[in-house]
Design a protein around this motif. Structure first.
Motif, PDB file in Angstrom:
ATOM      1  N   GLY A  16      -3.298   2.550  -5.450  1.00 36.06           N
ATOM      2  CA  GLY A  16      -3.135   2.320  -6.871  1.00 36.06           C
ATOM      3  C   GLY A  16      -4.145   1.314  -7.383  1.00 36.06           C
ATOM      4  O   GLY A  16      -5.125   0.963  -6.729  1.00 36.06           O
ATOM      5  N   VAL A  17      -3.902   0.817  -8.569  1.00 37.22           N
ATOM      6  CA  VAL A  17      -4.796  -0.142  -9.217  1.00 37.22           C
ATOM      7  C   VAL A  17      -4.547  -1.526  -8.631  1.00 37.22           C
ATOM      8  O   VAL A  17      -3.381  -1.921  -8.443  1.00 37.22           O
ATOM      9  N   PRO A  18      -5.597  -2.289  -8.315  1.00 29.99           N
ATOM     10  CA  PRO A  18      -5.389  -3.661  -7.824  1.00 29.99           C
ATOM     11  C   PRO A  18      -4.638  -4.511  -8.849  1.00 29.99           C
ATOM     12  O   PRO A  18      -4.630  -4.229 -10.056  1.00 29.99           O
ATOM     13  N   VAL A  19      -4.004  -5.565  -8.348  1.00 32.97           N
ATOM     14  CA  VAL A  19      -3.171  -6.403  -9.213  1.00 32.97           C
ATOM     15  C   VAL A  19      -3.997  -7.059 -10.308  1.00 32.97           C
ATOM     16  O   VAL A  19      -3.562  -7.157 -11.464  1.00 32.97           O
ATOM     17  N   GLU A  20      -5.204  -7.537  -9.972  1.00 33.94           N
ATOM     18  CA  GLU A  20      -6.001  -8.249 -10.973  1.00 33.94           C
ATOM     19  C   GLU A  20      -6.461  -7.334 -12.096  1.00 33.94           C
ATOM     20  O   GLU A  20      -6.732  -7.789 -13.210  1.00 33.94           O
TER      21      GLU A  20
ATOM     22  N   TRP B 210       6.373  -6.726 -15.691  1.00 29.79           N
ATOM     23  CA  TRP B 210       6.093  -8.147 -15.540  1.00 29.79           C
ATOM     24  C   TRP B 210       4.620  -8.398 -15.872  1.00 29.79           C
ATOM     25  O   TRP B 210       3.743  -7.626 -15.468  1.00 29.79           O
ATOM     26  N   LYS B 211       4.367  -9.475 -16.590  1.00 29.47           N
ATOM     27  CA  LYS B 211       2.976  -9.851 -16.848  1.00 29.47           C
ATOM     28  C   LYS B 211       2.345 -10.347 -15.555  1.00 29.47           C
ATOM     29  O   LYS B 211       2.884 -11.240 -14.904  1.00 29.47           O
TER      30      LYS B 211
ATOM     31  N   LEU C 168      16.006  -0.100  -7.149  1.00 28.34           N
ATOM     32  CA  LEU C 168      15.284  -1.361  -7.236  1.00 28.34           C
ATOM     33  C   LEU C 168      15.773  -2.177  -8.433  1.00 28.34           C
ATOM     34  O   LEU C 168      16.284  -1.635  -9.417  1.00 28.34           O
ATOM     35  N   THR C 169      15.590  -3.478  -8.351  1.00 27.08           N
ATOM     36  CA  THR C 169      15.994  -4.411  -9.403  1.00 27.08           C
ATOM     37  C   THR C 169      14.753  -5.081  -9.985  1.00 27.08           C
ATOM     38  O   THR C 169      13.619  -4.697  -9.696  1.00 27.08           O
ATOM     39  N   PHE C 170      14.990  -6.103 -10.821  1.00 26.15           N
ATOM     40  CA  PHE C 170      13.873  -6.833 -11.427  1.00 26.15           C
ATOM     41  C   PHE C 170      13.043  -7.579 -10.390  1.00 26.15           C
ATOM     42  O   PHE C 170      11.903  -7.955 -10.681  1.00 26.15           O
ATOM     43  N   ALA C 171      13.597  -7.820  -9.209  1.00 26.28           N
ATOM     44  CA  ALA C 171      12.902  -8.591  -8.178  1.00 26.28           C
ATOM     45  C   ALA C 171      12.134  -7.721  -7.204  1.00 26.28           C
ATOM     46  O   ALA C 171      11.720  -8.207  -6.140  1.00 26.28           O
ATOM     47  N   ALA C 172      11.888  -6.452  -7.512  1.00 25.28           N
ATOM     48  CA  ALA C 172      11.103  -5.597  -6.625  1.00 25.28           C
ATOM     49  C   ALA C 172       9.693  -6.165  -6.480  1.00 25.28           C
ATOM     50  O   ALA C 172       9.098  -6.657  -7.451  1.00 25.28           O
ATOM     51  N   VAL C 173       9.136  -6.083  -5.285  1.00 24.85           N
ATOM     52  CA  VAL C 173       7.868  -6.757  -4.983  1.00 24.85           C
ATOM     53  C   VAL C 173       6.736  -6.194  -5.828  1.00 24.85           C
ATOM     54  O   VAL C 173       5.983  -6.945  -6.471  1.00 24.85           O
ATOM     55  N   HIS C 174       6.581  -4.879  -5.849  1.00 21.74           N
ATOM     56  CA  HIS C 174       5.483  -4.281  -6.604  1.00 21.74           C
ATOM     57  C   HIS C 174       5.640  -4.530  -8.104  1.00 21.74           C
ATOM     58  O   HIS C 174       4.641  -4.687  -8.816  1.00 21.74           O
ATOM     59  N   CYS C 175       6.881  -4.554  -8.563  1.00 19.54           N
ATOM     60  CA  CYS C 175       7.105  -4.767  -9.994  1.00 19.54           C
ATOM     61  C   CYS C 175       6.948  -6.238 -10.363  1.00 19.54           C
ATOM     62  O   CYS C 175       6.439  -6.562 -11.442  1.00 19.54           O
ATOM     63  N   LEU C 176       7.377  -7.130  -9.489  1.00 15.54           N
ATOM     64  CA  LEU C 176       7.321  -8.555  -9.796  1.00 15.54           C
ATOM     65  C   LEU C 176       5.884  -9.044  -9.899  1.00 15.54           C
ATOM     66  O   LEU C 176       5.586  -9.975 -10.661  1.00 15.54           O
ATOM     67  N   SER C 177       4.977  -8.440  -9.153  1.00 12.08           N
ATOM     68  CA  SER C 177       3.574  -8.847  -9.222  1.00 12.08           C
ATOM     69  C   SER C 177       2.868  -8.314 -10.454  1.00 12.08           C
ATOM     70  O   SER C 177       1.747  -8.740 -10.756  1.00 12.08           O
ATOM     71  N   GLY C 178       3.493  -7.406 -11.191  1.00  7.85           N
ATOM     72  CA  GLY C 178       2.866  -6.819 -12.370  1.00  7.85           C
ATOM     73  C   GLY C 178       2.040  -5.600 -12.063  1.00  7.85           C
ATOM     74  O   GLY C 178       1.341  -5.084 -12.961  1.00  7.85           O
ATOM     75  N   LYS C 179       2.100  -5.091 -10.849  1.00 10.08           N
ATOM     76  CA  LYS C 179       1.289  -3.951 -10.455  1.00 10.08           C
ATOM     77  C   LYS C 179       1.910  -2.625 -10.860  1.00 10.08           C
ATOM     78  O   LYS C 179       1.188  -1.663 -11.145  1.00 10.08           O
ATOM     79  N   ARG C 180       3.225  -2.548 -10.903  1.00  7.37           N
ATOM     80  CA  ARG C 180       3.929  -1.300 -11.215  1.00  7.37           C
ATOM     81  C   ARG C 180       4.972  -1.528 -12.307  1.00  7.37           C
ATOM     82  O   ARG C 180       5.447  -2.655 -12.498  1.00  7.37           O
ATOM     83  N   GLN C 181       5.324  -0.444 -12.957  1.00  8.61           N
ATOM     84  CA  GLN C 181       6.448  -0.451 -13.896  1.00  8.61           C
ATOM     85  C   GLN C 181       7.699  -0.053 -13.148  1.00  8.61           C
ATOM     86  O   GLN C 181       7.688   0.879 -12.330  1.00  8.61           O
ATOM     87  N   GLY C 182       8.813  -0.746 -13.412  1.00 10.64           N
ATOM     88  CA  GLY C 182      10.078  -0.453 -12.764  1.00 10.64           C
ATOM     89  C   GLY C 182      11.085   0.117 -13.737  1.00 10.64           C
ATOM     90  O   GLY C 182      10.968  -0.030 -14.961  1.00 10.64           O
ATOM     91  N   SER C 183      12.092   0.769 -13.182  1.00 13.12           N
ATOM     92  CA  SER C 183      13.183   1.332 -13.992  1.00 13.12           C
ATOM     93  C   SER C 183      14.491   1.092 -13.264  1.00 13.12           C
ATOM     94  O   SER C 183      14.554   1.169 -12.023  1.00 13.12           O
TER      95      SER C 183
END
Length: 1054
Positions: free
Chosen positions: A578-582, A347-348, A311-326
């Motif tokens: 997982g934890v909701p985005v908000e 992502w914030k 995955l890259t910086f544009a991953a959906v779960h990571c871009l929304s701030g819900k998950r940490q990416g590597s």
């Protein structure tokens, strides 16, 4: 009136003289009896006697009265001072006898002189004296003189003339240790003197200052100033003092870090990671912040990563701030080469899911060794060239000393301040403790902006604390140590509270509802068995109260509470989605709020004072609106995610805190049962997860190359520090590179071997039996009389002839002349188009290799999973894209043995497989011992040095002109190490070299020896193609200090 005189005859005078002599002898015996046994000799009998006699005040006669003894001669006593004289006993006895008998026998001497003259015994003159013997003496004057002598004798006996104590004058066999403090253990005659000595001020114990303890008196006058000064070179974490008392500290990467505990805790830390909780301080990790438009940030960063690696910086779960990416970062458009290193990013999140804002905020966390290269590359791709004033809180520099005071007065002031501080008045300025990076230069920029895209890059290193909790009890420790902050009520007093940001937040009903939702999800974690059940990389934002208020009285062990999971539906939803985005929102993203939280922290001293004022000691301290509110961010760490065994092992949570609150959270975690680990435990954690460690396991990264060079230098110094008899001879063991990894030469040698094999297969007919035999075997190294050497002009490897004595006895046999020509032509054609070293990180190809290494079962499942079969065409397609690549592999030993770093991964021969089939307990073959061609050279070099030293000495003695030093011109050789360019590394030993081990030890998780390392991709494909399906993936491991090979199985986990 003249006193009456006594008329004495000659016989009476003789009797009186005899009595005086007897009295003198008695006094001498009394003095000798009171001395110790060692001083009973004749030379020390009378050491304390005075040199003259002094009349006391009660016995002195009037000076105006003259007393005449017989013969009309005056007899008058004079007052003399009595002073102790330290001399030999013989001299003192002589003086005493002279002074005691001179006045006593005055009359006897005069009468004796006259009698001797009459009898002709001796004549008066220069030999004698002209004083006549008196015919009578005065009784009172005579008695006073004798009384003065007796008093002086008694005073000399009782007075101590040396510095030794009374009990030290006793014989050694009578001394006791208790005499120094117990007077009753002395003889009775010496107790009074000893009591007087004990009452003297010299022997009294000094009264220590009650205001300071012993440790405090040794400390610096201003501890904060001293600590701030010591942080100028190496950065201290907020837990540095705690670690320094319990850990072995090392200086690495510009930080002072704890390497390992001082107590034996290797197994205890493994048990904590497996069944309890291990706590680590990762605040030394660097954080880079990017602010700007989302499109601009993604467009710039997309050049530094590739979708082949994941995955890259544009991953959906990571871009929304819900998950940490590597992911893995490379230089712009340079994939798969010129790697920079692995990073994690967050992502914030948006405040509401529907609202999309143009400006986004991105945090990138990376290892400190990777920071400089990645930061420069990001500034280049984002075009951030203009520095801006950083909003990061930078500690103020220490104030300079006043100009009016000279440097000479500073030491005096320090000495005076040690006793009493003079600057504690109203004009004194409090010294601020350094929080964050103490090595930062306040004039150096730490933020850069792009004039074209508007992207801002900021360096937030040490602006936050990051703690990692590993183990299944992480949930229990977090839920017990942290409590959600209480919501502010309007009726409470708000004038004196410094937490205005929390008051404003509580005025918004949506913010209060979001806080309650976050609190409810956080409480659900207390009943979850393991962090591995939570989706990987889950983020949860939260605002908590001061954890120091809920600190228990003593250490306890937090355990999971199943009652918190009574609502199975909510728990099931949390585990699946997982934890909701908000709920990932946290105020830690706001730098102004973090600064306010850091500055308004209640000190430990004030908190302890409030506890002491409680009516009931030990009761709960309630601060109300004055309690601190700290924003935190919880990030789930997935643990082991590759392979099929022990999935989720080593999972846990990371806690992000504002700076200044490190110890306030550190101690509560420990008091709930967390065990603390250091850098060594981080290495073990990554080894058991079978993941590469940063930066040692990234050979294609600049930080990894620098780490390997420093490690090789340290190991070489340690090796040379031992005598030759106490260190292994690596030349005889066949270990060419015991301290480094020649990856470049390894990949080039395997590439040359494959080209030589292809050329030989083309020359021979395809149906020939010899060709079939050679197809199953790995070819020997070509041209054993040639070596590879790095060319200084082109930077490529060139072939140079080797000396005959450098050829090992166990090298492969020479090839035919035609094979040598074909190999040389193929190599010269390929060197011009060679590429730099890289590591294969394409997930698609790694899965393909993992299926090929899995044996028969994996080969049967390969078609169903879309994998190709192991054919020549499939191998060539892989090698076309990665001609010189390394592959990250894990190895597990089949039998006993514990692998070590720098161990060699080799290819088994056909005889090894045959013996293994016959005997399953077969450990492996042994390497024949090699000859040492450098031993004779080293002996000759020693002789040359000896001759050169002698010649230099003779030249110095004769005064000849100084010539060039011949010793410096000699080549330095080390006994036991290979000197000069390395020969072909693959065919140096009896088994062909395939790769090296970077991490290795006995695994407590698997119960056998496990190793991690790299192998050549070209060599791995050649080995897999030549091995049968049931034995595919078997290799040999040999430590650098041993000749024994052991069987191991290669596994590639994706």
């Amino acid at each position: 009136m003249r006193p009456p005189a006594l008329s004495l005859g000659r016989s009476s005078r003789r009797g009186l003289s005899q009595r005086l002599v007897i009295l003198t002898r008695a006094l001498s015996e009394l003095m000798a009896e009171m001395s110790n046994a060692k001083e009973r000799k004749h030379a020390k009998k009378m050491r304390n006697q005075p040199t003259n006699v002094t009349l006391s005040s009660g016995f002195v006669a009037d000076k105006g009265v003259k007393h005449y003894n017989g013969g009309g001669k005056p007899f008058q006593t004079q007052k003399q001072d009595v002073e102790p004289h330290s001399g030999t006993a013989q001299q003192q006895q002589t003086k005493v006898s002279y002074h005691s008998l001179h006045d006593l026998n005055v009359n006897e001497q005069s009468s004796s002189k006259i009698m001797f003259k009459r009898k002709g015994g001796w004549k008066a003159g220069s030999e004698g004296t002209s004083q006549e013997i008196p015919k009578y003496i005065t009784a009172s004057t005579f008695a006073q003189a004798r009384a003065a002598e007796i008093s002086a004798m008694l005073k000399a006996v009782t007075q101590k003339s040396s510095n030794s104590l009374v009990f030290q004058t006793l014989p050694r066999h009578m001394r006791r240790r208790a005499m120094s403090h117990n007077v009753k253990r002395l003889p009775r005659r010496l107790r009074e003197i000893a009591q007087k000595e004990a009452e003297k001020a010299v022997h009294q114990k000094k009264e220590h200052s009650k205001s300071k303890c012993h440790k405090a008196r040794r400390c610096h006058i201003n501890r904060i100033l001293e600590f701030n000064r010591r942080q100028k070179k190496n950065i201290w974490l907020e837990t540095h003092i705690w670690h320094a008392k319990r850990f072995h500290m090392v200086k690495k990467w510009g930080y002072c870090l704890g390497e390992r505990p001082t107590v034996k805790s290797h197994r205890a830390c493994y048990r904590a990671m497996t069944s309890r909780c291990l706590l680590q301080d990762l605040s030394y990790y660097c954080c880079l912040e990017l602010k700007g438009k989302e499109e601009e940030i993604l467009k710039a960063l997309s050049q530094m990563c590739s979708t082949d690696t994941g995955l890259t910086f544009a991953a959906v779960h990571c871009l929304s701030g819900k998950r940490q990416g590597s992911l893995l970062l490379y230089r712009a458009n340079k994939y798969p080469r010129e790697m920079l290193g692995p990073v994690t990013f967050i992502w914030k999140p948006e405040r509401s899911p529907g609202a999309m804002s143009e400006n986004r905020q991105l945090w990138i966390w990376l290892h400190p060794t990777l920071k400089q290269d990645i930061l420069e590359e990001m500034k280049a791709v984002c075009q951030c060239v203009e520095p801006v004033r950083s909003t990061v809180c930078i500690p103020d520099p220490p104030p300079p000393p006043p100009q009016g005071k000279s440097q000479a007065t500073l030491p005096d002031e320090k000495m005076s301040k040690k006793r009493k501080r003079k600057d504690d008045g109203e004009n004194a300025k409090p010294v601020k403790k350094v929080m964050g990076d103490g090595t930062r230069d306040h004039l150096q920029p730490y933020s850069w902006v792009s004039p074209t895209t508007g992207v801002i890059i900021s360096d937030l290193t040490m602006e936050m604390n990051r703690y990692r909790l590993i183990g299944p009890l992480s949930h229990s420790i977090l839920t017990e140590a942290l409590k959600a902050a209480s919501v502010h009520i309007e009726g409470e007093e708000t004038e004196t509270t410094p937490h205005h940001w929390w008051i404003e937040t509580c005025k918004n009903p949506d913010s209060v509802a979001l806080h309650h939702r976050q609190e409810a999800i956080f409480e659900l974690l207390g009943g979850v068995t393991s962090p591995a059940e939570i989706p990987a990389g889950t983020i949860l934002g939260l605002t908590v109260g001061d954890p120091r208020i809920n600190l228990p009285q003593k250490r306890s062990k937090a355990l999971p509470n199943p009652e918190k999971c009574q609502d199975n539906e909510k728990v099931r939803q949390l585990l699946l989605e997982g934890v909701p985005v908000e709920c990932t929102h946290s105020f830690i993203w706001d730098q102004s709020i973090c600064k306010s939280v850091t500055e308004n922290k209640i000190s430990d001293q004030d908190l302890n004072r409030m506890r002491s004022e409680l009516l009931v000691p030990g009761s709960q301290l309630v601060l109300g609106p004055h309690e601190s509110k700290i924003p935190v961010l919880l990030i789930q760490q997935p643990g082991k995610v590759t392979g099929e065994d022990r999935l989720g092992w080593g999972s846990g949570w990371d806690v992000l805190l504002p700076k200044g609150w490190g110890m306030a959270f550190w101690i509560p975690f420990i008091y709930r049962g967390a065990r603390v680990g250091g850098l060594k435990e981080s290495l073990v954690h990554s080894q058991y997860k079978r993941s590469p460690n940063i930066p040692g396991d990234f050979p294609d990264c600049p930080a990894g190359i620098l780490f390997a060079e420093e490690q090789a230098k340290n190991l070489l110094e340690k090796y040379k520090g031992r005598p030759p008899a106490k260190r292994p001879n690596y030349v005889k063991l066949g270990t060419l590179a015991p301290f480094c990894f020649p990856w470049e030469q390894l990949t080039q040698d395997w590439e040359s071997r494959v080209h030589a094999q292809e050329d030989s297969s083309v020359v021979s007919p395809p149906n020939d039996e010899k060709s079939n035999l050679r197809r199953d075997e790995v070819p020997c190294a070509p041209m054993p009389d040639k070596t590879l050497k790095l060319s200084g002009e082109t930077g490529s490897f060139v072939i140079e002839p080797r000396d005959p004595e450098e050829v090992m006895d166990t090298e492969c046999r020479e090839q035919t002349e035609s094979e040598q020509v074909s190999y040389q032509d193929a190599r010269e054609n390929h060197v011009s188009a060679t590429s730099s070293l890289c590591v294969l990180r394409s997930r698609k190809l790694l899965k393909q290799l993992s299926a090929w290494c899995g044996g028969i079962r994996a080969a049967r499942r390969a078609p169903s999973r879309g994998h190709q079969e192991l054919t020549r065409e499939a191998c060539l397609s892989v090698l076309d894209h990665f001609p010189r690549a390394l592959v990250w592999v894990s190895l597990s030993l089949l039998q006993k043995g514990s692998p070590e770093p720098h161990a060699m991964i080799c290819v088994p021969a056909k005889d090894d497989f045959l013996q293994l089939r016959q005997d399953r307990q077969y450990c492996g073959p042994q390497e024949p011992k090699h000859s040492d061609p450098f031993k004779s050279k080293i002996l000759k070099q020693k002789e040359k040095k000896k001759m050169a030293k002698g010649q230099k000495r003779r030249n110095a003695a004769s005064g000849a002109l100084a010539e060039a030093d011949p010793i410096a011109e000699l080549e330095t050789l080390t006994l036991g190490l290979w000197s000069g360019p390395l020969p072909g590394v693959t065919a140096h030993c009896s088994r062909v070299l395939l790769g090296f081990v970077t991490q290795g030890d006995f695994s407590m998780a698997m119960g056998c020896g496990e190793a991690l390392g790299f192998v050549s991709l070209t060599g791995l494909l050649a080995v897999l193609g030549s091995q049968p399906a049931d034995e595919r993936g078997l290799v040999l491991l040999r430590p650098p200090t041993s000749l024994q090979y052991r069987f191991a199985r290669i596994v590639i986990e994706v």
